[in-house]
Write a protein that holds these residues in place. Structure first.
Motif, PDB file in Angstrom:
ATOM      1  N   GLU A  95     -46.547 -23.591  98.395  1.00 58.70           N
ATOM      2  CA  GLU A  95     -47.914 -24.079  98.737  1.00 58.70           C
ATOM      3  C   GLU A  95     -48.295 -24.448  96.933  1.00 58.70           C
ATOM      4  O   GLU A  95     -49.103 -25.593  96.813  1.00 58.70           O
ATOM      5  N   GLY A  96     -48.162 -23.625  96.117  1.00 61.89           N
ATOM      6  CA  GLY A  96     -49.003 -23.739  94.876  1.00 61.89           C
ATOM      7  C   GLY A  96     -47.895 -24.191  93.743  1.00 61.89           C
ATOM      8  O   GLY A  96     -48.091 -24.530  92.720  1.00 61.89           O
ATOM      9  N   GLY A  97     -46.689 -24.571  94.226  1.00 62.99           N
ATOM     10  CA  GLY A  97     -45.757 -25.262  93.392  1.00 62.99           C
ATOM     11  C   GLY A  97     -45.321 -24.096  92.231  1.00 62.99           C
ATOM     12  O   GLY A  97     -44.811 -24.344  91.060  1.00 62.99           O
ATOM     13  N   PHE A  98     -45.302 -22.642  92.378  1.00 62.36           N
ATOM     14  CA  PHE A  98     -44.972 -21.708  91.587  1.00 62.36           C
ATOM     15  C   PHE A  98     -43.294 -21.820  91.606  1.00 62.36           C
ATOM     16  O   PHE A  98     -42.584 -21.912  92.685  1.00 62.36           O
ATOM     17  N   PRO A  99     -42.563 -21.454  90.449  1.00 67.91           N
ATOM     18  CA  PRO A  99     -41.102 -21.179  90.402  1.00 67.91           C
ATOM     19  C   PRO A  99     -40.713 -20.206  91.126  1.00 67.91           C
ATOM     20  O   PRO A  99     -41.596 -19.161  91.467  1.00 67.91           O
ATOM     21  N   ARG A 100     -39.462 -20.278  91.871  1.00 71.30           N
ATOM     22  CA  ARG A 100     -39.046 -19.067  92.437  1.00 71.30           C
ATOM     23  C   ARG A 100     -38.418 -18.198  91.589  1.00 71.30           C
ATOM     24  O   ARG A 100     -38.400 -18.279  90.357  1.00 71.30           O
ATOM     25  N   TYR A 101     -38.684 -16.872  92.182  1.00 68.14           N
ATOM     26  CA  TYR A 101     -38.034 -15.648  91.544  1.00 68.14           C
ATOM     27  C   TYR A 101     -36.711 -15.496  91.399  1.00 68.14           C
ATOM     28  O   TYR A 101     -36.016 -15.448  92.302  1.00 68.14           O
ATOM     29  N   THR A 102     -36.002 -15.631  90.277  1.00 72.22           N
ATOM     30  CA  THR A 102     -34.457 -15.831  90.183  1.00 72.22           C
ATOM     31  C   THR A 102     -33.791 -14.778  91.034  1.00 72.22           C
ATOM     32  O   THR A 102     -32.769 -15.277  91.873  1.00 72.22           O
ATOM     33  N   PRO A 103     -34.098 -13.509  90.988  1.00 75.42           N
ATOM     34  CA  PRO A 103     -33.208 -12.607  91.775  1.00 75.42           C
ATOM     35  C   PRO A 103     -33.339 -12.980  93.513  1.00 75.42           C
ATOM     36  O   PRO A 103     -32.705 -12.438  94.058  1.00 75.42           O
ATOM     37  N   ARG A 104     -34.223 -13.589  93.647  1.00 76.12           N
ATOM     38  CA  ARG A 104     -34.596 -13.980  95.091  1.00 76.12           C
ATOM     39  C   ARG A 104     -34.965 -15.358  95.524  1.00 76.12           C
ATOM     40  O   ARG A 104     -35.835 -15.731  96.186  1.00 76.12           O
ATOM     41  N   GLU A 105     -34.131 -16.403  94.863  1.00 75.96           N
ATOM     42  CA  GLU A 105     -34.377 -17.834  94.985  1.00 75.96           C
ATOM     43  C   GLU A 105     -34.387 -18.351  96.217  1.00 75.96           C
ATOM     44  O   GLU A 105     -35.128 -19.495  96.344  1.00 75.96           O
ATOM     45  N   ASP A 106     -33.741 -17.698  97.240  1.00 74.82           N
ATOM     46  CA  ASP A 106     -34.100 -18.293  98.838  1.00 74.82           C
ATOM     47  C   ASP A 106     -35.138 -17.964  99.367  1.00 74.82           C
ATOM     48  O   ASP A 106     -35.397 -18.248 100.352  1.00 74.82           O
ATOM     49  N   GLU A 107     -36.053 -17.200  98.731  1.00 70.62           N
ATOM     50  CA  GLU A 107     -37.152 -16.441  99.275  1.00 70.62           C
ATOM     51  C   GLU A 107     -38.598 -17.072  99.119  1.00 70.62           C
ATOM     52  O   GLU A 107     -38.766 -17.077  97.665  1.00 70.62           O
ATOM     53  N   ASN A 108     -39.640 -17.352  99.628  1.00 68.97           N
ATOM     54  CA  ASN A 108     -40.818 -17.801  99.457  1.00 68.97           C
ATOM     55  C   ASN A 108     -41.612 -16.319  99.099  1.00 68.97           C
ATOM     56  O   ASN A 108     -41.224 -15.491  99.564  1.00 68.97           O
ATOM     57  N   TYR A 109     -42.577 -16.342  98.491  1.00 72.15           N
ATOM     58  CA  TYR A 109     -43.415 -15.338  98.217  1.00 72.15           C
ATOM     59  C   TYR A 109     -45.032 -15.613  98.299  1.00 72.15           C
ATOM     60  O   TYR A 109     -45.400 -16.857  97.921  1.00 72.15           O
ATOM     61  N   THR A 110     -45.955 -14.613  98.240  1.00 69.71           N
ATOM     62  CA  THR A 110     -47.310 -14.877  98.124  1.00 69.71           C
ATOM     63  C   THR A 110     -47.663 -14.707  96.815  1.00 69.71           C
ATOM     64  O   THR A 110     -47.587 -13.464  96.349  1.00 69.71           O
ATOM     65  N   VAL A 111     -48.444 -15.154  96.210  1.00 70.61           N
ATOM     66  CA  VAL A 111     -49.174 -15.150  94.955  1.00 70.61           C
ATOM     67  C   VAL A 111     -50.646 -14.635  95.225  1.00 70.61           C
ATOM     68  O   VAL A 111     -51.228 -15.367  95.777  1.00 70.61           O
ATOM     69  N   LYS A 112     -51.015 -13.576  94.668  1.00 71.79           N
ATOM     70  CA  LYS A 112     -52.614 -13.038  94.869  1.00 71.79           C
ATOM     71  C   LYS A 112     -53.030 -12.960  93.439  1.00 71.79           C
ATOM     72  O   LYS A 112     -52.635 -12.128  92.676  1.00 71.79           O
TER      73      LYS A 112
END
Length: 200
Positions: A95-112
């Motif tokens: 949603e926010g266009g944040f970069p992916r976290y390289t160790p888990r590039e295939d996973e979305n995550y939630t930023v709070k």
């Protein structure tokens, strides 16, 4: 007659086996709600070497620090500090266009992100990943606090059973590594009961 005896013995063996399996599950694994406690948890501070051996993912790397620092520098998160009161933001990476976290590039995550939570905390940002795995899942959480003397980082890796209950958690917090081990089942309730009697 012999066939009937064999059949009865087979049924008896099956009943005993099922009872042992069910008894073992109830004793050591079942999540049995209780007013006082739902599980037993032990916690110990461990060395970085032990943490790296048992759970390499919990080690805070230079990449982790750079990644979290980048979140704090994001204009939307930094903007939270332009307030005299509590302010927060919650977005998924997609949603926010944040970069992916390289160790888990295939996973979305939630930023709070939060600012002045409880009226006193500094700017804080965290990311929570979705559970990954099948029978056992691994949960990853990392966060950063903006402090006057530099950013403070936290990282937690938790192993979770299929029913959503934690088996253990490895933490990097306040500059130290910590291991938490969780135990469930009737044995936990029996232990709590015995500990309660002994403390009287």
């Amino acid at each position: 007659m012999n066939k009937k005896k064999l059949s009865n013995r087979a049924i008896l063996v099956i009943c005993i086996s099922v009872s042992l399996v069910l008894g073992g599950y109830l004793l050591f694994f079942a999540y049995i709600p209780k007013v006082i406690c739902f599980f037993d948890c032990s916690s110990e501070v461990i060395s970085e070497e032990q943490a790296a051996k048992e759970c390499p993912e919990v080690i805070v790397t230079d990449y982790d620090r750079e990644f979290l620092d980048g979140l704090l520098e994001d204009a939307r998160i930094g903007h939270l500090e332009n307030s005299d009161g509590y302010n927060s933001l919650k977005l998924t990476a997609d949603e926010g266009g944040f970069p992916r976290y390289t160790p888990r590039e295939d996973e979305n995550y939630t930023v709070k992100a939060d600012y002045r939570m409880y009226g006193m905390l500094p700017l804080f940002a965290s990311i929570q990943f979705e559970d990954k795995g099948g029978l056992y899942k691994e949960r990853l959480y990392i966060s950063v606090d903006r402090e006057d003397n530099g950013n403070d980082y936290t990282k937690c890796v938790g192993l979770i059973r299929a029913d959503g209950k934690f088996i253990n958690k490895y933490w990097y917090i306040n500059g130290k590594y910590k291991k938490e081990t969780y135990r469930y089942g009737l044995i936990n309730h029996i232990k709590g009961f015995i500990d309660g009697i002994m403390s009287v």
